[in-house]
Design a protein around this motif. Structure first.
Motif, short mmCIF file in Angstrom:
data_model
loop_
_atom_site.label_atom_id
_atom_site.label_comp_id
_atom_site.label_asym_id
_atom_site.label_seq_id
_atom_site.Cartn_x
_atom_site.Cartn_y
_atom_site.Cartn_z
N ASN A 64 47.41 46.03 45.51
CA ASN A 64 47.08 45.05 46.54
C ASN A 64 45.60 45.07 46.87
O ASN A 64 44.99 44.04 47.10
CB ASN A 64 47.89 45.31 47.81
CG ASN A 64 49.35 44.97 47.63
OD1 ASN A 64 49.72 44.22 46.74
ND2 ASN A 64 50.19 45.54 48.47
N LYS A 65 44.99 46.25 46.89
CA LYS A 65 43.60 46.36 47.28
C LYS A 65 42.66 45.82 46.22
O LYS A 65 41.63 45.27 46.53
CB LYS A 65 43.25 47.82 47.58
CG LYS A 65 43.87 48.30 48.87
CD LYS A 65 43.52 49.73 49.14
CE LYS A 65 44.18 50.20 50.42
NZ LYS A 65 43.88 51.58 50.71
N VAL A 66 43.02 45.99 44.95
CA VAL A 66 42.11 45.55 43.91
C VAL A 66 41.91 44.04 43.94
O VAL A 66 40.86 43.54 43.60
CB VAL A 66 42.55 46.04 42.51
CG1 VAL A 66 43.71 45.23 41.98
CG2 VAL A 66 41.39 46.00 41.55
N THR A 67 42.91 43.30 44.38
CA THR A 67 42.75 41.86 44.45
C THR A 67 41.77 41.47 45.54
O THR A 67 41.24 40.38 45.53
CB THR A 67 44.10 41.17 44.72
OG1 THR A 67 44.64 41.66 45.94
CG2 THR A 67 45.08 41.41 43.58
N HIS A 68 41.53 42.40 46.46
CA HIS A 68 40.62 42.12 47.57
C HIS A 68 39.26 42.80 47.39
O HIS A 68 38.44 42.76 48.29
CB HIS A 68 41.26 42.58 48.88
CG HIS A 68 42.48 41.79 49.23
ND1 HIS A 68 43.65 41.89 48.52
CD2 HIS A 68 42.70 40.87 50.18
CE1 HIS A 68 44.54 41.08 49.06
NE2 HIS A 68 44.00 40.46 50.06
N ALA A 69 39.06 43.46 46.26
CA ALA A 69 37.79 44.15 46.03
C ALA A 69 36.65 43.14 45.95
O ALA A 69 36.80 42.07 45.38
CB ALA A 69 37.86 44.96 44.73
N SER A 70 35.54 43.51 46.54
CA SER A 70 34.38 42.63 46.51
C SER A 70 33.83 42.55 45.09
O SER A 70 34.10 43.40 44.24
CB SER A 70 33.30 43.16 47.45
OG SER A 70 32.72 44.34 46.91
N GLU A 71 33.05 41.53 44.86
CA GLU A 71 32.43 41.37 43.55
C GLU A 71 31.51 42.55 43.27
O GLU A 71 31.43 43.05 42.14
CB GLU A 71 31.66 40.05 43.48
CG GLU A 71 31.10 39.75 42.11
CD GLU A 71 32.14 39.67 41.00
OE1 GLU A 71 31.82 40.07 39.87
OE2 GLU A 71 33.26 39.21 41.26
N ALA A 72 30.83 43.04 44.29
CA ALA A 72 29.95 44.20 44.12
C ALA A 72 30.77 45.42 43.69
O ALA A 72 30.36 46.15 42.78
CB ALA A 72 29.20 44.50 45.41
N ALA A 73 31.91 45.64 44.32
CA ALA A 73 32.76 46.78 43.96
C ALA A 73 33.21 46.66 42.51
O ALA A 73 33.23 47.65 41.77
CB ALA A 73 33.97 46.86 44.89
N ARG A 74 33.54 45.46 42.08
CA ARG A 74 33.96 45.25 40.69
C ARG A 74 32.82 45.53 39.72
O ARG A 74 33.02 46.12 38.66
CB ARG A 74 34.48 43.83 40.50
CG ARG A 74 35.79 43.56 41.20
CD ARG A 74 36.20 42.09 41.00
NE ARG A 74 37.32 41.76 41.83
CZ ARG A 74 38.59 42.02 41.51
NH1 ARG A 74 38.87 42.60 40.37
NH2 ARG A 74 39.56 41.68 42.33
N ARG A 75 31.61 45.11 40.07
CA ARG A 75 30.45 45.36 39.20
C ARG A 75 30.15 46.85 39.09
O ARG A 75 29.89 47.37 38.01
CB ARG A 75 29.22 44.60 39.70
CG ARG A 75 29.27 43.11 39.41
CD ARG A 75 27.92 42.44 39.62
NE ARG A 75 27.28 42.74 40.88
CZ ARG A 75 27.42 42.05 42.00
NH1 ARG A 75 28.19 40.98 42.02
NH2 ARG A 75 26.79 42.39 43.10
N TYR A 76 30.19 47.55 40.22
CA TYR A 76 29.96 48.99 40.20
C TYR A 76 31.05 49.68 39.37
O TYR A 76 30.76 50.57 38.57
CB TYR A 76 29.95 49.58 41.62
CG TYR A 76 28.62 49.47 42.31
CD1 TYR A 76 27.63 50.42 42.10
CD2 TYR A 76 28.35 48.44 43.20
CE1 TYR A 76 26.40 50.34 42.74
CE2 TYR A 76 27.13 48.35 43.84
CZ TYR A 76 26.16 49.30 43.62
OH TYR A 76 24.95 49.21 44.26
N ALA A 77 32.29 49.27 39.55
CA ALA A 77 33.40 49.86 38.80
C ALA A 77 33.21 49.65 37.30
O ALA A 77 33.43 50.56 36.50
CB ALA A 77 34.73 49.28 39.26
N SER A 78 32.79 48.47 36.94
CA SER A 78 32.57 48.15 35.53
C SER A 78 31.45 49.02 34.94
O SER A 78 31.56 49.53 33.82
CB SER A 78 32.23 46.67 35.39
OG SER A 78 32.02 46.33 34.05
N ALA A 79 30.39 49.20 35.70
CA ALA A 79 29.27 50.04 35.25
C ALA A 79 29.73 51.49 35.07
O ALA A 79 29.40 52.13 34.05
CB ALA A 79 28.12 49.96 36.23
#
Length: 191
Positions: A9-24
């Motif tokens: 549930n939380k991942v669908t609400h992750a900010s774009e910044a959080a997704r970019r950091y996670a990807s890095a």
């Protein structure tokens, strides 16, 4: 609701910044061959944050300066014996003013890790708690249906009355008694 459901549930609400950091982080961990270690340590860090009001306050409160957050988080990660890569990552996020996104970035990282391993995530919602045997049976059926490993999380929703709702990705199979009654009601109104 279990931890995997919360994560989903939380991942669908992750900010774009959080997704970019996670990807890095995912790419760095993959390059260093440390993806499983980083994944496990990151999950442990988030579990600590969810259990500790003080750690949550440190991550979310603007009352602490970036430097205070970096120093305190470095100490937490060091005492927990987590990987240097994760320690540097968390420190970088805090230094960049993104401490609030650290937990969401873990959920996004977790999704990337599951995707890399070919794991499908499913959520089953039932009117009452499932037994271990029921859960295993559903996991087995789903694994055969999707042709791979399935991580199943469960939720209890008494409003379903009976039956189940199953969500895999964006697909929803609603075999609940409440849905059947709704369909019958709609059909009767149209008659």
């Amino acid at each position: 609701m279990d931890d995997r459901t919360l994560a989903a549930n939380k991942v669908t609400h992750a900010s774009e910044a959080a997704r970019r950091y996670a990807s890095a982080l995912f790419e760095l961990a993959q390059d260093k061959g440390a993806i499983a270690d980083v994944h496990n340590d990151y999950k442990a860090f988030v579990a600590m944050a969810e259990e500790s009001e003080d750690l949550t306050r440190l991550l979310e409160s603007p009352a602490f300066s970036r430097e205070e957050k970096v120093k305190a988080l470095a100490e937490v990660v060091k005492k927990a014996g987590m990987t240097d890569l994760l320690a540097k990552f968390i420190g970088t996020m805090a230094q960049n003013g993104r401490a609030r996104d650290i937990v969401d970035a873990q959920h996004a990282f977790d999704e990337l890790y599951a995707k890399q391993r070919g794991v499908k995530r499913a959520v089953v919602r039932t009117a009452k708690e499932m037994s271990g045997a029921e859960r295993q049976r559903i996991e087995s059926i789903l694994a055969k249906a999707v042709g791979g490993e399935v991580e199943l999380s469960s939720e209890v929703d008494p409003s379903l009355i009976g039956g189940i709702q199953l969500r895999i990705g964006s697909q929803l199979v609603d075999a609940s008694l409440a849905a059947k009654l709704d369909r019958m009601n709609t059909a009767m109104k149209g008659a």
